[in-house]
Scaffold this motif. Structure first.
Motif, PDB file in Angstrom:
ATOM      1  N   ALA A 148     -14.491   2.264  -4.491  1.00 61.91           N
ATOM      2  CA  ALA A 148     -13.871   1.120  -5.160  1.00 61.91           C
ATOM      3  C   ALA A 148     -14.393  -0.182  -4.555  1.00 61.91           C
ATOM      4  CB  ALA A 148     -12.354   1.199  -5.032  1.00 61.91           C
ATOM      5  N   HIS A 149     -14.515  -0.222  -3.238  1.00 60.22           N
ATOM      6  CA  HIS A 149     -15.009  -1.442  -2.590  1.00 60.22           C
ATOM      7  C   HIS A 149     -16.439  -1.764  -2.984  1.00 60.22           C
ATOM      8  CE1 HIS A 149     -11.868  -0.777   0.810  1.00 60.22           C
ATOM      9  NE2 HIS A 149     -11.355  -1.344  -0.274  1.00 60.22           N
TER      10      HIS A 149
ATOM     11  N   LYS B 143       2.792   5.883  -2.971  1.00 56.39           N
ATOM     12  CA  LYS B 143       3.921   6.722  -3.356  1.00 56.39           C
ATOM     13  C   LYS B 143       3.978   6.854  -4.872  1.00 56.39           C
ATOM     14  CE  LYS B 143       8.172   5.206  -2.813  1.00 56.39           C
ATOM     15  NZ  LYS B 143       9.465   4.860  -2.218  1.00 56.39           N
ATOM     16  N   ASP B 144       3.744   5.738  -5.567  1.00 48.86           N
ATOM     17  CA  ASP B 144       3.887   5.763  -7.019  1.00 48.86           C
ATOM     18  C   ASP B 144       2.755   6.515  -7.702  1.00 48.86           C
ATOM     19  OD1 ASP B 144       6.180   4.359  -6.909  1.00 48.86           O
ATOM     20  OD2 ASP B 144       5.286   2.412  -7.355  1.00 48.86           O
ATOM     21  N   SER B 145       1.547   6.204  -7.331  1.00 40.01           N
ATOM     22  CA  SER B 145       0.411   6.880  -7.942  1.00 40.01           C
ATOM     23  C   SER B 145      -0.752   6.827  -6.975  1.00 40.01           C
ATOM     24  CB  SER B 145       0.020   6.214  -9.251  1.00 40.01           C
ATOM     25  OG  SER B 145      -1.252   6.701  -9.638  1.00 40.01           O
TER      26      SER B 145
ATOM     27  N   THR C  52       2.284   1.763  -3.474  1.00 41.72           N
ATOM     28  CA  THR C  52       1.317   2.211  -4.479  1.00 41.72           C
ATOM     29  C   THR C  52       0.954   3.670  -4.241  1.00 41.72           C
ATOM     30  OG1 THR C  52      -0.556   1.476  -3.147  1.00 41.72           O
ATOM     31  CG2 THR C  52       0.310  -0.073  -4.766  1.00 41.72           C
TER      32      THR C  52
ATOM     33  N   PHE D 116      -6.695  -5.014  -2.227  1.00 44.92           N
ATOM     34  CA  PHE D 116      -7.264  -3.852  -1.558  1.00 44.92           C
ATOM     35  C   PHE D 116      -8.672  -3.525  -2.030  1.00 44.92           C
ATOM     36  CE2 PHE D 116      -2.716  -3.315  -1.272  1.00 44.92           C
ATOM     37  CZ  PHE D 116      -2.555  -3.006   0.065  1.00 44.92           C
ATOM     38  N   GLY D 117      -8.986  -3.907  -3.266  1.00 39.81           N
ATOM     39  CA  GLY D 117     -10.238  -3.425  -3.813  1.00 39.81           C
ATOM     40  C   GLY D 117     -11.347  -4.454  -3.796  1.00 39.81           C
TER      41      GLY D 117
ATOM     42  N   THR E 155     -10.414  -6.014  -8.953  1.00 35.78           N
ATOM     43  CA  THR E 155     -11.243  -5.609  -7.808  1.00 35.78           C
ATOM     44  C   THR E 155     -12.653  -6.187  -7.907  1.00 35.78           C
ATOM     45  OG1 THR E 155     -12.065  -3.598  -8.854  1.00 35.78           O
ATOM     46  CG2 THR E 155      -9.991  -3.412  -7.650  1.00 35.78           C
TER      47      THR E 155
ATOM     48  N   PHE F 216       2.032   1.426 -11.072  1.00 31.67           N
ATOM     49  CA  PHE F 216       2.895   1.498  -9.901  1.00 31.67           C
ATOM     50  C   PHE F 216       4.308   1.107 -10.313  1.00 31.67           C
ATOM     51  CE2 PHE F 216      -1.347   0.209  -8.213  1.00 31.67           C
ATOM     52  CZ  PHE F 216      -1.697   1.479  -7.810  1.00 31.67           C
TER      53      PHE F 216
ATOM     54  N   ASP G 176      -3.533   8.462  -6.959  1.00 31.19           N
ATOM     55  CA  ASP G 176      -4.861   8.431  -7.572  1.00 31.19           C
ATOM     56  C   ASP G 176      -5.291   7.012  -7.907  1.00 31.19           C
ATOM     57  OD1 ASP G 176      -5.178  11.099  -7.418  1.00 31.19           O
ATOM     58  OD2 ASP G 176      -4.462  11.510  -9.459  1.00 31.19           O
ATOM     59  N   PHE G 177      -4.405   6.320  -8.603  1.00 33.56           N
ATOM     60  CA  PHE G 177      -4.776   4.982  -9.042  1.00 33.56           C
ATOM     61  C   PHE G 177      -4.907   4.055  -7.840  1.00 33.56           C
ATOM     62  CE2 PHE G 177      -3.579   1.087 -11.744  1.00 33.56           C
ATOM     63  CZ  PHE G 177      -4.898   0.894 -12.093  1.00 33.56           C
ATOM     64  N   ALA G 178      -4.008   4.225  -6.863  1.00 34.60           N
ATOM     65  CA  ALA G 178      -4.077   3.383  -5.677  1.00 34.60           C
ATOM     66  C   ALA G 178      -5.431   3.538  -4.999  1.00 34.60           C
ATOM     67  CB  ALA G 178      -2.958   3.758  -4.712  1.00 34.60           C
ATOM     68  N   ARG G 179      -5.874   4.755  -4.883  1.00 36.44           N
ATOM     69  CA  ARG G 179      -7.162   4.978  -4.232  1.00 36.44           C
ATOM     70  C   ARG G 179      -8.291   4.380  -5.057  1.00 36.44           C
ATOM     71  NH1 ARG G 179      -6.982  10.701  -1.404  1.00 36.44           N
ATOM     72  NH2 ARG G 179      -9.088  10.746  -2.188  1.00 36.44           N
ATOM     73  N   ALA G 180      -8.166   4.549  -6.369  1.00 37.15           N
ATOM     74  CA  ALA G 180      -9.214   4.006  -7.225  1.00 37.15           C
ATOM     75  C   ALA G 180      -9.266   2.490  -7.124  1.00 37.15           C
ATOM     76  CB  ALA G 180      -8.979   4.433  -8.668  1.00 37.15           C
ATOM     77  N   LEU G 181      -8.152   1.882  -6.745  1.00 36.28           N
ATOM     78  CA  LEU G 181      -8.147   0.422  -6.599  1.00 36.28           C
ATOM     79  C   LEU G 181      -8.511   0.004  -5.181  1.00 36.28           C
ATOM     80  CD1 LEU G 181      -5.071  -0.728  -8.677  1.00 36.28           C
ATOM     81  CD2 LEU G 181      -7.483  -0.862  -9.273  1.00 36.28           C
ATOM     82  N   GLY G 182      -8.902   0.950  -4.360  1.00 34.60           N
ATOM     83  CA  GLY G 182      -9.392   0.583  -3.037  1.00 34.60           C
ATOM     84  C   GLY G 182      -8.381   0.747  -1.918  1.00 34.60           C
ATOM     85  N   VAL G 183      -7.240   1.361  -2.193  1.00 35.11           N
ATOM     86  CA  VAL G 183      -6.281   1.594  -1.117  1.00 35.11           C
ATOM     87  C   VAL G 183      -6.688   2.880  -0.400  1.00 35.11           C
ATOM     88  CG1 VAL G 183      -3.869   1.941  -0.537  1.00 35.11           C
ATOM     89  CG2 VAL G 183      -4.489   0.543  -2.502  1.00 35.11           C
ATOM     90  N   SER G 184      -6.854   2.779   0.899  1.00 30.18           N
ATOM     91  CA  SER G 184      -7.274   3.963   1.637  1.00 30.18           C
ATOM     92  C   SER G 184      -6.041   4.769   2.024  1.00 30.18           C
ATOM     93  CB  SER G 184      -8.028   3.558   2.887  1.00 30.18           C
ATOM     94  OG  SER G 184      -8.070   4.645   3.778  1.00 30.18           O
TER      95      SER G 184
ATOM     96  N   PHE H  14      -7.382   5.711 -15.938  1.00 34.02           N
ATOM     97  CA  PHE H  14      -7.082   7.128 -16.084  1.00 34.02           C
ATOM     98  C   PHE H  14      -6.663   7.456 -17.500  1.00 34.02           C
ATOM     99  CE2 PHE H  14      -6.874   6.262 -11.658  1.00 34.02           C
ATOM    100  CZ  PHE H  14      -7.278   7.426 -11.026  1.00 34.02           C
TER     101      PHE H  14
ATOM    102  N   PRO I   4     -12.657   7.663  -2.182  1.00 34.83           N
ATOM    103  CA  PRO I   4     -12.427   6.813  -3.359  1.00 34.83           C
ATOM    104  C   PRO I   4     -12.312   5.320  -3.037  1.00 34.83           C
ATOM    105  CG  PRO I   4     -10.966   8.695  -3.409  1.00 34.83           C
ATOM    106  CD  PRO I   4     -11.702   8.770  -2.125  1.00 34.83           C
ATOM    107  N   HIS I   5     -11.611   4.983  -1.955  1.00 30.53           N
ATOM    108  CA  HIS I   5     -11.408   3.552  -1.733  1.00 30.53           C
ATOM    109  C   HIS I   5     -12.705   2.858  -1.334  1.00 30.53           C
ATOM    110  CE1 HIS I   5     -10.833   5.252   2.317  1.00 30.53           C
ATOM    111  NE2 HIS I   5     -11.245   4.097   2.756  1.00 30.53           N
TER     112      HIS I   5
ATOM    113  N   ALA J 292       0.837  -1.198   0.000  1.00 32.58           N
ATOM    114  CA  ALA J 292       0.000   0.000   0.000  1.00 32.58           C
ATOM    115  C   ALA J 292       0.875   1.252   0.000  1.00 32.58           C
ATOM    116  CB  ALA J 292      -0.917  -0.006   1.222  1.00 32.58           C
TER     117      ALA J 292
ATOM    118  N   TYR K 168      -3.680   4.271   5.556  1.00 34.05           N
ATOM    119  CA  TYR K 168      -2.309   3.788   5.555  1.00 34.05           C
ATOM    120  C   TYR K 168      -1.317   4.866   5.960  1.00 34.05           C
ATOM    121  CZ  TYR K 168      -3.927  -0.625   3.921  1.00 34.05           C
ATOM    122  OH  TYR K 168      -4.557  -1.834   3.851  1.00 34.05           O
TER     123      TYR K 168
ATOM    124  N   GLN L  50      -1.598   5.423 -15.470  1.00 35.50           N
ATOM    125  CA  GLN L  50      -0.982   5.432 -14.154  1.00 35.50           C
ATOM    126  C   GLN L  50      -0.717   3.983 -13.769  1.00 35.50           C
ATOM    127  OE1 GLN L  50      -2.045   8.046 -11.299  1.00 35.50           O
ATOM    128  NE2 GLN L  50      -3.035   9.510 -12.639  1.00 35.50           N
TER     129      GLN L  50
END
Ligand code: ATP
Ligand code: ATP
Ligand code: MG
Ligand code: MG
Lengths: 234, 383, 288, 328, 243
Positions: free
Chosen positions: E78-79, D196-198, D194, E107-108, E154, E92, D200-208, E86, E74-75, D191, D212, E90
């Protein structure tokens, strides 16, 4: 105008371009086609001194320019118009254009060039004072092209001018490129997805996996079924 | 072995470097003297230095473990050493330890367990007593105070707090009004806001207790832009050598004090005068606070070792120092039951005024008495 | 009038802070380099002035300026090219630059200490005496500092807003790649801004040394102040830094006057935090 | 590097360290240095976790350490809490402060986060010395001089007997390292990367992002505060003098040497740095000069630290390698 | 198929300072359909995505499966089963391709990590052979497929794609269209797609929404929409009509 011999380019260990040979004659529009990520932008950037490690020879007006700095090349009359615009977001349209004429050669022509681009892109004239970051995608593209024209360059390397543009602008942009070409500029352009692109180009190269796999003029392109299917959508 | 190791934990880097240098000058002078005279019990003294940096607790502790535990030095000569942290660290060992903390906190630690800390010797009196001395001298000055208002400015360290609080108490008891008592952090170099208030108060005395040259010099310079008719008393803050060296005659009129003092420009005894001359010859300037005390610490220990006849009999050496004291250039040094060199007698607190660009002893205390025929001069800024 | 005294004190401090902060924000804004050795560059200015003046050559401060400015410029340029620029090729180079400049600070501070000793060094005044207007007294020295830093600031802003070089600097700040494409020598601009910021903070060191002296470890204080002001004004915004410097100068003067100097630091950070809570990019900052 | 290999390396390192008392047990100074190495290795590892892996420029590490040290000392001195418990309470206090600091940082970027966290460091000393500080029992400018030692199962760990204390520290350091490794290897570590890297995308994939970021602040400040409390009980004394620039810089050097985001690197960095610092002691005032020069050379020559160098020599891949590493 | 409304957005408004990027926009997406959004550059298309996925606060309501989701972070969204890609790819950079897809599942996915499903998705976007490569070594098309793969991991109910075709040539476009159709049909995932290629939209979508300066111009069957004179005037251009 531009002659490339055995050009190789690398990103770190990654060998992107292999032994590229190509030629851009004066006053022509040369179109570079090729699949995604096969090195088209890298080729343009290599010509403009934006790639760190290149091997081979790039001759411009007979002079070897390999490895020269971008600022030097700009003053020699080569200008790159980037795929992703690369505008100055918190400057106005006018300031962006002014910076386009940064090179010493272009500065004296600032006024006349401004008038020229404002006639080519009336939309920009309307938005002189708008910040570049607030311009829409299409307007930003126009600004990027206009900024490139401000440099008084003889050779324009244009990278996917129509990328992400709305349909009506996509054709518009290409029409403008032709017009600039008529004013005597030599143009090397990377493009995809413009129907009938072959009819507008003087010469076409196809770049695949870092190598030139096809080269020829209009007739040759139109006679190739493979080209038609994959790159021209016909 | 034909050598005796002597531990010297001092700040050699960081913000306290300069005070560390002062102590080192005195310690080195004493060691060189002893060695030139054939050594101690015919053995050469070898200093073992340790950089205490910024006196972080673990650094102080490590110094003790290094010097006493590993290098097995026979005595330790520090300057400022940790304000109580040092007592704990060195108290675990037996080698005599001389410090110049001037802090009640250090004495309090000692009192917890005098038997265990029998090797600890303070070379100066506590801040509380020094502050009381400052007060006495201020009151004794041959000068008519125009009013009974005082401003006290002190640093936010343990020393500054101790002196500030004591002075406040003393002034109040004497019926003075403490018009402003301000605690300031180190690094304060812009005094505009405080001076504005001071100019409104127009106090008879301003006491500044922040032992760092930049702070006190900037205070003085900014004060002098529009001075009030106040006696400017710097207390211990007069000691950084930069104060007089930087300001020269500009500093004339300032008063301050040095504990365990070597009175100058004329020393009280011929031996002391010889010492001062020698110091000036070696280092090119008058002795600084600390140099003299640290020098005497080394000599006191050496005298005890000579008397005991064996430097390794640490307990006996300690015992000797504690009970017999030491006969120094100015007279007798006697430590009290708390192993503090209490001010007075032959080791008084010296009170100075800057005159003609140099520090001149005008009083010694206790008892409070004028020093030789040196006189207090009314500062030029007082109308 | 006490209040006037306090305001003047705040103004003078503010002007100096402005000079300090603008250099820091310039480099951060243009090249995203956070320079931890900034305070040591300040000391460098002071020591340069001290060394030059100690030769007792004629011209006094004029000679200092004539000699120190090119020296600082060269020093800044060389530092950027030799040790900062090579790091740009690496990932998370920002952290690495922070660490590198931290090492540089350590090195420089201790070089000063070894060369010049731990003691403070004092410099002669630039101008003697003071100006008295009714109850208000300001030393000419302070006025000189104020005038020099404010006019320096305006000259700098003028250059930035009205010349090709200034435009190029802004362009690099907003988009280094874009700048390269229009023919601006990006790497030279990075180095040049670093050099200019070195000159600014070094000049600050020269101007202030008379007032506050020169000593080996003094730079940290300057760094933290400049940092607070830069963040408060918005990293990379020159105008923001200017405003912030004066606001902070005033705040410091008033808090010191009304509540005591120990509260100044709490107040500075308090205001900073409150501002950042409402505007995370500072007063005038732009993201990116 | 996968988790197993990381744990293996840690086991080897700590195993070797555990044998050191056989050779140096006789020297209190060396034992003390080793104990400090272990303590700093935990602090440096926490810093690496938050800065190297989570990409948050937290400059408050020393502050959390000192907060923990004071909190534990005050709990045991004022409330009579047994030190072994008060260190955990101290961790909790530091974690609470960490979360409080993290809240404004959530909306901030890079250098701003560095500033806000550093502000905690800057303000801590004046606070501890102030009357507020004295009211809660920090001992003001004088500090605390009578912190009780840790007792466990009727045994009291005195600093005068460093060997037992060394093993106690070793156990604590091993536990902290295991926690850090587990975090890095678990989905937490992913987490952080992700985000750190992006983000926006991390959040869109469900990472809060919130969760974290707060967790990493809480965890690192908890461990740091706890080891801080431990330090206080070990040394027995505390003062605000730890908040000078020296310690901060030294910790930073540990990271530089070990390599940012190269996890076991921070541990090695702590051992190297403390050792070098002690080896440079004879040069006195030249020590910081040499340290500074070393940082310059190391950053330029080995931007990924010793571990980065080892990695590229042996061509080890893995997550850490790409958390740092050369850009494309 | 039952025409259940999966997502209903009502009166969305988003201002950036003085700029009204999305202006009182309402639309609904039915379960199982492919819903297209198009419009001039800067019309607010990407902004609509950002609103639906909780990137920033806004005015208006968004109902997903009958539940209000406006205001959720957002998360959480996503859930609930909303995934997106995007416009600017984007990925990782510190992870490998496989790990990247894992992130989506770990996570998702409300049901927790599902290894089998993850590798299935990796296969689905044809990246299995690249599994252990660093993501940054992928080319643009690969990155786009990876974004889609991670989003699919997800287990979303709806997938929102932002200009997936930009910068691709005709052959690549064909491949991507096949992929999207497969996602829609084989996995039964509802899709919203922003695109500038009319050919793609007319071929793929069931409903097409055209917006300009944040307001709806028209919405409905793609063939009808593209014949709308207003759309031609502001967006497609006469040249398109001629073609
Ligand atoms: N800065 C970089 N570092 C490392 N690799 C890069 C970099 N830029 C591009 N690449 C890689 O080099 C290859 C060629 O990229 P390039 O941008 O030249 O392709 P392209 O033909 O222009 O593609 P597109 O159609 O996406 O514009 C791609 O695989 C890309 O991932
Ligand atoms: N964070 C923001 N702050 C200010 N303005 C913004 C922001 N995000 C978007 N905008 C503006 O909102 C408008 C809509 O932007 P959006 O990205 O949604 O356009 P789009 O329809 O996706 O265009 P394109 O086809 O070029 O991608 C644009 O004018 C843009 O400049
Ligand atoms: Mg390209
Ligand atoms: Mg968009």
């Amino acid at each position: 105008m531009l002659k490339i011999e055995k050009l190789n380019a690398y990103y770190g260990e990654f060998h992107v371009l292999e032994d590229i040979n190509m030629e851009v004659p004066r006053g022509q529009v040369v179109v570079l086609l090729g699949p995604n990520g096969h090195g088209k932008s890298t080729l343009l950037k290599s010509i403009c001194g934006l790639v760190r490690s290149v091997k081979g020879n790039i001759l411009y007006k007979g002079q070897n320019i390999t490895g020269m700095s971008t600022s030097r090349l700009v003053s020699m009359g080569i200008t790159y118009i980037a795929e992703n615009r690369e505008l100055f977001p918190f400057m106005t349209v006018q300031e962006n254009l002014k910076l386009g004429a940064f090179s010493r050669a272009a500065r004296p022509h600032l006024k006349e060039n401004l008038d020229m681009v404002f006639t080519l892109f009336p939309r920009l004239a309307e938005r002189k004072k708008q910040l570049a970051s607030t311009m829409s995608g299409g307007e930003g593209r126009m600004l990027a092209i206009a900024r490139g024209l401000m440099s008084n360059a003889d050779l324009l390397a244009v990278d996917e001018p129509s990328l992400g543009l709305q349909p009506n602008l996509r054709l518009e942009v290409f029409r403008i490129i032709k017009e600039i070409n008529k004013q005597g500029k030599t143009i090397l352009v990377v493009e995809q997805n413009i129907p009938k692109i072959a009819e507008m180009a003087d010469k076409i190269y196809v770049l695949e996996e870092g190598m030139i796999t096809f080269e020829g003029d209009k007739e040759k392109v139109l006679s190739s079924e493979h080209m038609k299917e994959i790159f021209l959508g016909m | 072995a034909q050598e005796i190791k002597v531990g010297v934990p001092l700040a050699m880097t960081g913000p306290y470097t300069d005070t560390g240098d002062n102590y080192w000058k005195g310690i080195k002078m004493a060691i060189d003297e002893i060695n030139e005279a054939g050594g101690l019990l015919k053995k050469k003294l070898v200093p073992v230095r340790f950089d205490t940096q910024e006196f972080a607790p673990e650094r102080v502790m490590q110094g003790a473990d290094y010097l006493c535990g590993q290098e097995k030095v026979m005595s330790v000569h520090a300057g400022w050493a940790g304000w109580g942290q040092d007592i704990r660290a060195y108290g675990k060992y037996d080698a005599p330890f001389f410090a110049d903390d001037g802090s009640q906190a250090a004495v309090d630690v000692f009192k917890e367990n005098p038997a265990d800390f029998a090797n600890i010797f303070q070379l100066t009196d506590t801040g509380i007593n020094q502050a009381a001395s400052m007060f006495r001298v201020l009151m004794a000055l041959p000068y008519e105070y125009p009013n009974k208002k005082v401003v006290i400015i002190h640093a936010d360290d343990a020393w500054g707090q101790e002196v500030g609080d004591t002075l406040e108490k003393n002034f109040k008891e004497k019926g003075w009004e403490v018009a402003l008592k301000e605690k300031v952090p180190y690094g304060t170099r812009e005094w505009g806001p405080i001076l504005t208030t001071i100019r409104k108060i127009n106090p008879a005395i301003i006491h500044v207790e922040i032992v760092s040259a930049q702070e006190v010099i900037t205070f003085f310079r900014q004060f002098m832009k529009a001075p009030t008719s106040s006696i400017l008393s710097y207390g211990y803050s007069i000691v950084p050598r930069e104060v007089v060296e930087t300001m020269g005659k500009e500093a004339d009129g300032l008063i301050g004090e040095v504990p365990t003092a070597m009175p100058t420009p004329k020393a009280p005894t011929p031996e002391a005068q010889a010492w001062v001359d020698k110091f000036e010859k070696i280092y090119g300037h008058r002795p600084q606070a600390g140099s003299w005390a640290a020098y005497s610490g080394v000599k006191a220990w050496a005298a005890a070792v000579a008397a005991v006849g064996d430097e390794t009999k640490l307990k006996e050496v300690n015992q000797y120092i504690a009970t017999q004291g030491y006969k120094g250039e100015t007279g007798m040094w006697k430590w009290d039951a708390e192993h503090v060199m209490r001010a007075g007698g032959d080791v008084p607190i010296g009170h100075y005024q800057v005159q003609d660009g140099e520090m001149v002893t005008i009083y010694t205390d206790p008892p409070t008495k004028p020093y030789l025929d040196f006189k207090f001069i009314k500062p030029r800024w007082i109308k | 009038m006490e209040v006037i005294d306090v305001i003047i004190s705040g103004m003078i401090n503010g002007s100096v802070y402005a000079l300090m902060a603008v250099g820091l924000t310039l480099v951060y804004g243009v090249s995203k380099v956070f320079n931890f050795a900034y305070g040591s560059f300040y000391s460098l200015g002071g020591y340069l002035a001290f060394s030059i003046l100690s030769f007792k050559i004629f011209g006094g401060y004029v000679t200092v300026l004539v000699l120190a400015v090119p020296a600082l410029l060269l020093f800044g340029y060389v530092v950027e090219r030799a040790i900062v620029a090579p790091l740009r090729r690496w990932s998370s180079w920002e952290v690495k630059v922070m660490m590198l400049t931290l090492g540089l600070a350590l090195l420089m501070d201790n070089l000063f200490q070894i060369t010049y000793g731990a003691r403070v060094k004092s410099l002669p005044v630039i101008v003697e005496g003071s100006l008295t207007v009714g109850p208000v007294i300001v030393s000419w020295q302070d006025i000189a500092i104020f005038v020099l830093s404010v006019s320096g600031m305006f000259a700098f802003r003028w250059v930035l807003n009205n010349t090709w070089v200034g435009l190029a600097v802004q362009a690099v700040a907003q988009n280094p790649n874009g700048a390269q494409i229009v023919g601006i020598p990006r790497d030279k601009i990075f180095a040049a801004t670093f050099a200019i910021s070195t000159v600014m903070v070094g000049l600050g060191g020269i101007l202030l040394s008379q007032k506050y002296f020169v000593s080996p470890n003094q730079g940290w204080d300057i760094l933290v102040k400049a940092w607070v002001i830069t963040a408060f004004g918005g990293m990379g915004s020159i105008r923001g830094s200017l405003y912030a410097a004066f606001i902070m100068g005033m705040l410091e003067a008033f808090v010191g006057w009304m509540f005591g100097l120990t509260w100044v630091q709490f107040a500075l950070f308090g205001v900073l935090l409150a501002t950042l809570a409402i505007r995370p990019q500072g007063l005038m900052g732009k993201w990116g | 590097m996968d988790g197993k290999r990381r744990i293996l390396i840690m086991a080897v390192v700590f195993g070797l360290v555990a044998l050191l008392p056989i050779f140096f047990g006789g020297s209190k100074v060396i034992m003390h240095i080793l104990i400090m190495c272990l303590i700093w290795s935990v602090v440096a590892s926490c810093w690496d976790l938050i800065m190297g892996f989570a990409g948050i420029f937290s400059f408050g590490q020393v502050a959390f350490f000192v907060i923990g040290a004071y909190a534990s000392a005050i709990f045991s001195l004022r409330l009579g809490v047994p030190p072994i418990i008060s260190t955990f309470l101290a961790g909790a206090v530091a974690a609470a402060v960490g979360v409080l600091v993290a809240l404004p940082c959530l909306r901030l970027k890079g250098a701003y986060v560095a500033l806000v966290t550093f502000a905690v460091h800057m303000i801590l000393a004046p606070f501890l010395k102030s009357n507020m500080g004295r009211a809660i029992g920090t001992g003001g400018a004088q500090g605390l001089l009578t912190i009780p030692p840790i007792s466990l199962f009727g045994y009291t760990f005195q600093n005068a007997e460093p060997i037992p204390f060394f093993y106690l520290t070793l156990v604590v350091a091993v536990i902290c390292s295991l926690i850090i490794i587990l975090v890095i290897m678990s989905h937490w570590g992913t987490a952080f990367l992700t985000l750190k890297d992006s983000e926006d995308f991390a959040r869109a994939l469900g990472v809060s992002a919130l969760r974290y970021k707060l967790m990493v602040f809480a965890l690192t400040s908890f461990l740091t505060g706890m080891i801080g409390g431990f330090y206080g009980h070990y040394v027995g004394m505390l003062s605000t003098r730890m908040l000078g620039i020296d310690l901060f810089v030294t910790l930073m050097i540990m990271l530089v040497i070990g390599g940012v985001g190269q996890y076991p690197g921070a541990v090695l960095g702590a051992f190297f740095t403390v050792t070098i610092n002690e080896m440079l002691a004879p040069v006195g005032s030249y020590r910081p000069l040499i340290l500074g020069a070393m940082v310059l050379i190391l950053v330029l020559a080995l931007p990924d630290g010793v571990v980065g160098l080892i990695r590229s020599l042996f061509n080890l891949g893995g997550r850490g390698a790409r958390a740092g590493g050369r850009m494309k | 198929m039952a025409e259940r409304v999966l997502l209903r957005a009502s009166n969305l408004t988003k201002r950036f300072g003085a700029l009204v990027a999305v202006n009182n926009l309402s639309f609904q997406v039915k379960e199982g359909e492919i819903f297209g959004i198009a419009g001039p550059n800067g019309a607010g298309k990407s902004t609509v995505y950002n609103l639906l996925t909780g990137v920033y606060p806004f005015e208006g309501r968004v109902e997903f499966e009958g539940r209000e989701i406006a205001g959720l972070p957002p998360h959480k969204i996503a859930h609930m089963g909303i995934a997106r890609t995007f416009q600017v790819p984007q990925i990782f950079a510190s992870l490998t391709v496989g790990e990247c897809v894992d992130v989506g599942s770990r996570f998702g996915c409300p049901g927790g990590y599902d290894r089998a499903y993850t590798s299935e998705m990796l296969d689905f976007v044809s990246l299995t052979d690249q599994k252990d490569r660093p993501t940054e070594q992928l080319n643009l098309l690969g990155k786009k497929r990876l974004m889609i793969g991670a989003s699919l991991a997800t287990k979303p109910k709806i997938l929102m794609l932002d200009e997936p075709m930009a910068g691709s040539n005709f052959k690549e476009i064909q491949q991507l269209m096949d992929l999207i159709k497969k996602i829609n049909q084989d996995l039964g995932i509802t899709i919203i797609i922003i695109e500038h290629f009319m050919k793609v939209l007319t071929e793929l979508t069931k409903t097409l929404l055209i917006i300009e300066t944040g307001t709806e111009i028209c919405c409905g069957d793609p063939v009808e929409v593209t014949a709308n004179p207003k759309v031609i005037q502001c967006y497609l251009g006469d040249a398109y009509a001629e073609n």
